[in-house]
Design a protein around this motif. Structure first.
Motif, PDB file in Angstrom:
ATOM      1  N   LEU A 110     -46.409 -16.966 -34.639  1.00  0.00           N
ATOM      2  CA  LEU A 110     -45.660 -16.357 -35.730  1.00  0.00           C
ATOM      3  C   LEU A 110     -44.236 -16.888 -35.768  1.00  0.00           C
ATOM      4  O   LEU A 110     -43.704 -17.211 -36.843  1.00  0.00           O
ATOM      5  CB  LEU A 110     -45.661 -14.836 -35.573  1.00  0.00           C
ATOM      6  CG  LEU A 110     -44.867 -14.036 -36.616  1.00  0.00           C
ATOM      7  CD1 LEU A 110     -45.480 -14.214 -38.000  1.00  0.00           C
ATOM      8  CD2 LEU A 110     -44.809 -12.565 -36.232  1.00  0.00           C
ATOM      9  N   ALA A 111     -43.602 -17.010 -34.593  1.00  0.00           N
ATOM     10  CA  ALA A 111     -42.229 -17.508 -34.535  1.00  0.00           C
ATOM     11  C   ALA A 111     -42.146 -18.959 -35.010  1.00  0.00           C
ATOM     12  O   ALA A 111     -41.282 -19.315 -35.827  1.00  0.00           O
ATOM     13  CB  ALA A 111     -41.694 -17.380 -33.115  1.00  0.00           C
ATOM     14  N   LEU A 112     -43.048 -19.809 -34.510  1.00  0.00           N
ATOM     15  CA  LEU A 112     -43.031 -21.215 -34.919  1.00  0.00           C
ATOM     16  C   LEU A 112     -43.349 -21.363 -36.403  1.00  0.00           C
ATOM     17  O   LEU A 112     -42.731 -22.170 -37.116  1.00  0.00           O
ATOM     18  CB  LEU A 112     -44.031 -22.012 -34.084  1.00  0.00           C
ATOM     19  CG  LEU A 112     -43.683 -22.190 -32.605  1.00  0.00           C
ATOM     20  CD1 LEU A 112     -44.856 -22.798 -31.845  1.00  0.00           C
ATOM     21  CD2 LEU A 112     -42.450 -23.065 -32.444  1.00  0.00           C
ATOM     22  N   PHE A 113     -44.318 -20.594 -36.884  1.00  0.00           N
ATOM     23  CA  PHE A 113     -44.715 -20.650 -38.287  1.00  0.00           C
ATOM     24  C   PHE A 113     -43.571 -20.211 -39.195  1.00  0.00           C
ATOM     25  O   PHE A 113     -43.283 -20.842 -40.219  1.00  0.00           O
ATOM     26  CB  PHE A 113     -45.936 -19.754 -38.492  1.00  0.00           C
ATOM     27  CG  PHE A 113     -46.490 -19.760 -39.893  1.00  0.00           C
ATOM     28  CD1 PHE A 113     -47.304 -20.781 -40.324  1.00  0.00           C
ATOM     29  CD2 PHE A 113     -46.192 -18.732 -40.778  1.00  0.00           C
ATOM     30  CE1 PHE A 113     -47.814 -20.808 -41.615  1.00  0.00           C
ATOM     31  CE2 PHE A 113     -46.696 -18.736 -42.060  1.00  0.00           C
ATOM     32  CZ  PHE A 113     -47.517 -19.774 -42.485  1.00  0.00           C
ATOM     33  N   GLY A 267     -35.989 -21.956 -25.915  1.00  0.00           N
ATOM     34  CA  GLY A 267     -35.235 -21.297 -24.851  1.00  0.00           C
ATOM     35  C   GLY A 267     -35.889 -20.014 -24.374  1.00  0.00           C
ATOM     36  O   GLY A 267     -35.920 -19.724 -23.168  1.00  0.00           O
ATOM     37  N   ALA A 268     -36.434 -19.226 -25.317  1.00  0.00           N
ATOM     38  CA  ALA A 268     -37.078 -17.966 -24.942  1.00  0.00           C
ATOM     39  C   ALA A 268     -38.313 -18.214 -24.079  1.00  0.00           C
ATOM     40  O   ALA A 268     -38.557 -17.507 -23.090  1.00  0.00           O
ATOM     41  CB  ALA A 268     -37.455 -17.184 -26.200  1.00  0.00           C
ATOM     42  N   LEU A 298     -37.726 -11.310 -28.071  1.00  0.00           N
ATOM     43  CA  LEU A 298     -36.800 -12.321 -28.595  1.00  0.00           C
ATOM     44  C   LEU A 298     -37.448 -13.139 -29.707  1.00  0.00           C
ATOM     45  O   LEU A 298     -36.806 -13.460 -30.716  1.00  0.00           O
ATOM     46  CB  LEU A 298     -36.342 -13.247 -27.460  1.00  0.00           C
ATOM     47  CG  LEU A 298     -35.347 -12.666 -26.454  1.00  0.00           C
ATOM     48  CD1 LEU A 298     -35.136 -13.636 -25.295  1.00  0.00           C
ATOM     49  CD2 LEU A 298     -34.014 -12.362 -27.138  1.00  0.00           C
ATOM     50  N   LEU A 299     -38.717 -13.479 -29.536  1.00  0.00           N
ATOM     51  CA  LEU A 299     -39.413 -14.262 -30.563  1.00  0.00           C
ATOM     52  C   LEU A 299     -39.544 -13.476 -31.865  1.00  0.00           C
ATOM     53  O   LEU A 299     -39.396 -14.033 -32.961  1.00  0.00           O
ATOM     54  CB  LEU A 299     -40.789 -14.684 -30.050  1.00  0.00           C
ATOM     55  CG  LEU A 299     -40.797 -15.704 -28.901  1.00  0.00           C
ATOM     56  CD1 LEU A 299     -42.219 -15.980 -28.422  1.00  0.00           C
ATOM     57  CD2 LEU A 299     -40.124 -17.004 -29.318  1.00  0.00           C
ATOM     58  N   VAL A 300     -39.824 -12.173 -31.762  1.00  0.00           N
ATOM     59  CA  VAL A 300     -39.887 -11.340 -32.963  1.00  0.00           C
ATOM     60  C   VAL A 300     -38.514 -11.265 -33.621  1.00  0.00           C
ATOM     61  O   VAL A 300     -38.394 -11.346 -34.856  1.00  0.00           O
ATOM     62  CB  VAL A 300     -40.402  -9.925 -32.618  1.00  0.00           C
ATOM     63  CG1 VAL A 300     -40.281  -8.995 -33.820  1.00  0.00           C
ATOM     64  CG2 VAL A 300     -41.857  -9.990 -32.164  1.00  0.00           C
ATOM     65  N   ALA A 305     -34.580 -13.033 -37.920  1.00  0.00           N
ATOM     66  CA  ALA A 305     -33.374 -13.794 -38.231  1.00  0.00           C
ATOM     67  C   ALA A 305     -33.674 -14.916 -39.217  1.00  0.00           C
ATOM     68  O   ALA A 305     -32.914 -15.159 -40.162  1.00  0.00           O
ATOM     69  CB  ALA A 305     -32.775 -14.358 -36.942  1.00  0.00           C
ATOM     70  N   SER A 306     -34.797 -15.601 -39.008  1.00  0.00           N
ATOM     71  CA  SER A 306     -35.175 -16.682 -39.916  1.00  0.00           C
ATOM     72  C   SER A 306     -35.434 -16.163 -41.327  1.00  0.00           C
ATOM     73  O   SER A 306     -34.991 -16.757 -42.317  1.00  0.00           O
ATOM     74  CB  SER A 306     -36.415 -17.399 -39.381  1.00  0.00           C
ATOM     75  OG  SER A 306     -36.852 -18.406 -40.262  1.00  0.00           O
TER      76      SER A 306
END
Length: 474
Positions: A110-113, A267-268, A298-300, A305-306
């Motif tokens: 989800l974070a990368l997408f 980093g996470a 952190l990824l969520v 933020a994105s």
């Protein structure tokens, strides 16, 4: 589906399985794999075959009901499991997979997408053989750090614009799938889902970089050299080309803040693998370590933020939707649930129902047969899904990350290369393959059929993998 609804779905999934477990007492009620026969593997095989066949056989039905299909196969494990082994055992086994494997896996995707969907490359380049080769090389390197899905979605549209005046260009996108959507993902656990599952199981972050680099570089150089030769041949053969509908223009990046967020994702993940405060807590016998929980939070936060800092115009220009992510989340929920009894059988080793498979990858002296590990994990990854296939063979090899990174490093290398590289053999071997095909066909370019693509991949990749076997796995 809205962005809030997608994230809420993850929260509901966690709560649904976690709340009944919170009241349970100590003593993990794990099932004994020696008590399970192969009938328990039917739902796992069923969901993988559904993913392989139904999009081709009944595409309209699959498009509207793939979530229901996934849920049915999952129910065929959950209900019999509770009846035969007890509710507490069922909750423990499913919760163990969800909290330690599925949730972290989906949150990273989800974070990368989300982050890569906020980066839009504008401008146009001329699709000469040298430029196309350079774009493929760049995409292949990026895939290791932003995932094969992220790199594929980031670069496929610039590659389309660069070649929109070419008559012979289908081969460009076939090689793009080979390199960017698959082989480039071998660099780090961020690159491809199988390697991230290995990371979650205890394989160190840079182990893949050091142990898979030579094999990856071997394949990349061979494919790029072959691609340049083929593209040069067709480029010369074309002679006159139609007028370029998108003339060459300077390249620039919109949504650049997401590049910083992409570094934050890296980093996470690195933090969770290198920092161990020794703090943990238990949910129904499933131990969660603080660094892993913090990583997922952190990824969520990076996702939010994105979404907050990226303009809607940038995402619109990227044709960004939540559909692909929702499909992955639903299908993999079913995969991770149905794989629970299979993993239990594999943990039983020679005493389990899959003893013949264990014997096939084991030499008479008891040592692993790395050739078979490479080819079996690869062939299954080609037609099923490379993430659960990796998990199956990881457990066949013992499932101990310390041993697999040490004395059995060559075996883990063979499993990893098979799962990552051979996902390129069919459209269904890895999720980005179909995504690239769909984007290219939206641009009115006819991609090869399922078997037409296999003709390409078998003619090019199988000889390459035979050479890879002779050089690295004998």
């Amino acid at each position: 589906m809205t962005r809030g609804a997608l994230l809420a779905t993850l929260g509901v999934a966690v709560a649904t399985f976690a709340l009944p477990a919170l009241a349970a007492g100590p003593g993990g009620p794990a099932v004994d794999g020696r008590e399970i026969n192969l009938l328990w593997a039917v739902p796992f095989a069923g969901i993988l075959l559904s993913i392989a066949i139904m999009p081709l056989a009944v595409p309209h039905f699959w498009h509207h009901h793939f979530g229901k299909v996934s849920a049915v196969w999952a129910i065929l494990v959950v209900v019999p499991f509770a009846v035969n082994f007890g509710l507490s055992t069922m909750v423990y086994e499913i919760l163990h997979l969800l909290l330690l494997d599925y949730i972290p896996f989906i949150v990273l995707l989800l974070a990368l997408f989300t982050v890569t969907g906020g980066i839009h490359i504008k401008g146009n380049l001329h699709g000469s053989p040298s430029m196309n080769t350079a774009l493929l090389a760049i995409g292949t390197m990026l895939a290791g750090w932003m995932g094969t899905t992220g790199a594929s979605m980031l670069l496929i549209r610039p590659l389309l614009r660069a070649n929109d005046d070419r008559r012979h260009k289908v081969h460009v996108f076939v090689f793009f799938i080979f390199l960017v959507s698959n082989i480039g993902g071998a660099l780090t656990p961020l690159g491809d889902p199988p390697l991230f599952l290995g990371f979650l199981k205890g394989v160190s972050f840079f182990w893949t970089t050091t142990h898979l680099f030579s094999e990856m570089l071997f394949c990349i150089i061979a494919l790029l050299v072959l691609f340049y030769a083929l593209d040069s041949y067709w480029y010369r053969k074309e002679g006159y080309r139609k007028r370029d509908p998108t003339p060459e223009s300077p390249v620039r990046i919109d949504g650049g803040f997401n590049v910083i967020l992409l570094a934050a994702v890296v980093g996470a993940v690195l933090m969770s693998g290198s920092w161990n405060p020794g703090v943990s807590f238990t949910i129904f016998h499933v131990t969660l370590e603080l660094q892993h929980v913090l990583r997922d939070l952190l990824l969520v936060a990076i996702c939010f933020a994105s979404l907050r800092l990226t303009s809607r115009q940038v995402r619109s220009e990227n044709s960004f939707t939540w559909g692909p992510m929702l499909e992955v989340a639903k299908l993999f929920a079913g995969i991770f649930i149905t794989i629970a009894p299979v993993i239990a059988i594999l943990k039983a080793g020679q005493d389990g129902a899959l003893a013949p498979l264990v014997s096939m990858v084991t030499n008479p002296d008891g040592q692993p047969n790395n050739v078979w590990y490479f080819w079996l994990s690869g062939i299954l990854s080609s037609f099923l899904d490379n993430a659960p296939t990796y998990l199956v063979f990881f457990n066949i090899a013992g499932g101990d990350p310390v041993a697999l990174m040490g004395p059995l490093a060559s075996t883990l290398t063979a499993i990893s290369c098979g799962a990552v590289f051979m996902g390129a053999i069919t459209y269904i071997g890895n999720a980005p393959n179909f995504m690239v095909k769909a984007v290219v066909e939206e641009a009115d370019i006819r991609m090869p059929s399922f078997f037409g693509y296999m003709a390409w991949s078998c003619a090019i990749l199988i000889p390459l993998f035979v050479l890879l076997t002779l050089v690295f796995f004998r």
